[in-house]
Scaffold this active site. Structure first.
Site, PDB file in Angstrom:
ATOM      1  CG  ASN A  36      -0.442  -0.211   2.370  1.00  0.00           C
ATOM      2  OD1 ASN A  36       0.956  -0.193   2.647  1.00  0.00           O
ATOM      3  ND2 ASN A  36      -1.133  -0.598   3.681  1.00  0.00           N
TER       4      ASN A  36
ATOM      5  CG  HIS B 167       5.019   3.351   7.961  1.00  0.00           C
ATOM      6  ND1 HIS B 167       4.340   2.475   8.736  1.00  0.00           N
ATOM      7  CD2 HIS B 167       5.797   4.159   8.827  1.00  0.00           C
ATOM      8  CE1 HIS B 167       4.408   2.800  10.199  1.00  0.00           C
ATOM      9  NE2 HIS B 167       5.320   3.935  10.189  1.00  0.00           N
TER      10      HIS B 167
HETATM   11  N1  UDP Z   1      -0.978  -5.209   6.561  1.00  0.00           N
HETATM   12  C1  UDP Z   1      -1.272  -6.395   5.798  1.00  0.00           C
HETATM   13  N2  UDP Z   1      -2.307  -6.961   5.906  1.00  0.00           N
HETATM   14  C2  UDP Z   1      -3.248  -6.689   6.891  1.00  0.00           C
HETATM   15  C3  UDP Z   1      -3.048  -5.450   7.603  1.00  0.00           C
HETATM   16  C4  UDP Z   1      -1.863  -4.865   7.452  1.00  0.00           C
HETATM   17  O1  UDP Z   1      -0.560  -6.908   5.115  1.00  0.00           O
HETATM   18  O2  UDP Z   1      -4.412  -7.312   7.017  1.00  0.00           O
HETATM   19  C5  UDP Z   1       0.458  -4.530   6.357  1.00  0.00           C
HETATM   20  C6  UDP Z   1       0.142  -3.224   5.478  1.00  0.00           C
HETATM   21  O3  UDP Z   1       1.311  -2.978   4.868  1.00  0.00           O
HETATM   22  C7  UDP Z   1       0.291  -2.068   6.437  1.00  0.00           C
HETATM   23  C8  UDP Z   1       1.076  -2.754   7.560  1.00  0.00           C
HETATM   24  O4  UDP Z   1       0.864  -4.160   7.413  1.00  0.00           O
HETATM   25  O5  UDP Z   1       0.570  -0.885   6.149  1.00  0.00           O
HETATM   26  C9  UDP Z   1       0.979  -2.337   9.049  1.00  0.00           C
HETATM   27  O6  UDP Z   1      -0.348  -2.259   9.344  1.00  0.00           O
HETATM   28  P1  UDP Z   1      -1.120  -1.255  10.259  1.00  0.00           P
HETATM   29  O7  UDP Z   1      -2.331  -1.778  10.791  1.00  0.00           O
HETATM   30  O8  UDP Z   1      -0.160  -0.715  11.081  1.00  0.00           O
HETATM   31  O9  UDP Z   1      -1.506  -0.246   8.871  1.00  0.00           O
HETATM   32  P2  UDP Z   1      -0.673   1.135   8.699  1.00  0.00           P
HETATM   33  O10 UDP Z   1      -0.621   1.807   9.908  1.00  0.00           O
HETATM   34  O11 UDP Z   1       0.305   0.999   7.732  1.00  0.00           O
HETATM   35  O12 UDP Z   1      -2.116   1.884   7.927  1.00  0.00           O
HETATM   36 MG    MG Z   2       0.619   1.003  11.581  1.00  0.00          MG
END
Ligand code: UDP
Ligand code: MG
Length: 138
Positions: free
Chosen positions: A114, A117
């Site tokens: 996505n 970060h």
């Molecule tokens: N991610 C994933 N599968 C999921 C949720 C998250 O691969 O079901 C990955 C995605 O790249 C995400 C990162 O893990 O950006 C960290 O997750 P977080 O929930 O912290 O999301 P963020 O803070 O990046 O929006």
């Molecule tokens: Mg996060």
């Protein structure tokens, strides 16, 4: 309104898709100050520190495999409410929920790959900046 610093990562998919300039341009146009910028590989070790909150999740292994798959760009940006503002500019984690105009809304379709970060709190920003740019942690 407080002046904050936050950690930005342009993930390996963003680098591979030549989105670095586009994303840095959005950050600069928004008015944030770029305090640190570097291209690097995320090692297994850095991943374990950076994503420590996710170590027990089912997506941790594929996430780390993805994040260590190629170079990323790390940056520290500073500005008013930088933590929340950068999260707003990125859009939600799942691009399907991300409005057009956000980075994930405009450039991603995948919940893992996505593109960017952003730290999710001032406290997380302090912790994450210390991992990538110890000289900018405060
Ligand atoms: N991610 C994933 N599968 C999921 C949720 C998250 O691969 O079901 C990955 C995605 O790249 C995400 C990162 O893990 O950006 C960290 O997750 P977080 O929930 O912290 O999301 P963020 O803070 O990046 O929006
Ligand atoms: Mg996060």
């Amino acid at each position: 309104m407080a002046v904050e610093r936050t950690l930005v990562l342009i993930k390996p998919d963003g680098v591979q898709r030549h989105l670095v300039g586009e994303i840095l341009a959005r950050i600069e146009r928004k008015g944030f100050h770029l305090l640190g910028l570097r291209m690097m590989m995320m090692t297994e070790d850095i991943a374990a520190k950076h994503y420590s909150e996710h170590i027990d999740k089912e997506f941790y292994r594929p996430l780390v495999d993805f994040m260590t798959s190629g170079p990323l760009v790390a940056a520290v940006i500073e500005g008013d409410d930088a933590v929340a503002e950068w999260r707003t500019m990125m859009g939600p984690t799942n691009p399907a929920n991300a409005p057009a105009g956000t980075i994930r809304g405009d450039f991603a379709t995948n919940t893992r790959a996505n593109v960017t970060h952003g730290s999710d709190s001032v406290q997380a920003a302090r912790r994450e900046i210390a991992i990538f740019f110890p000289e900018l942690a405060h």
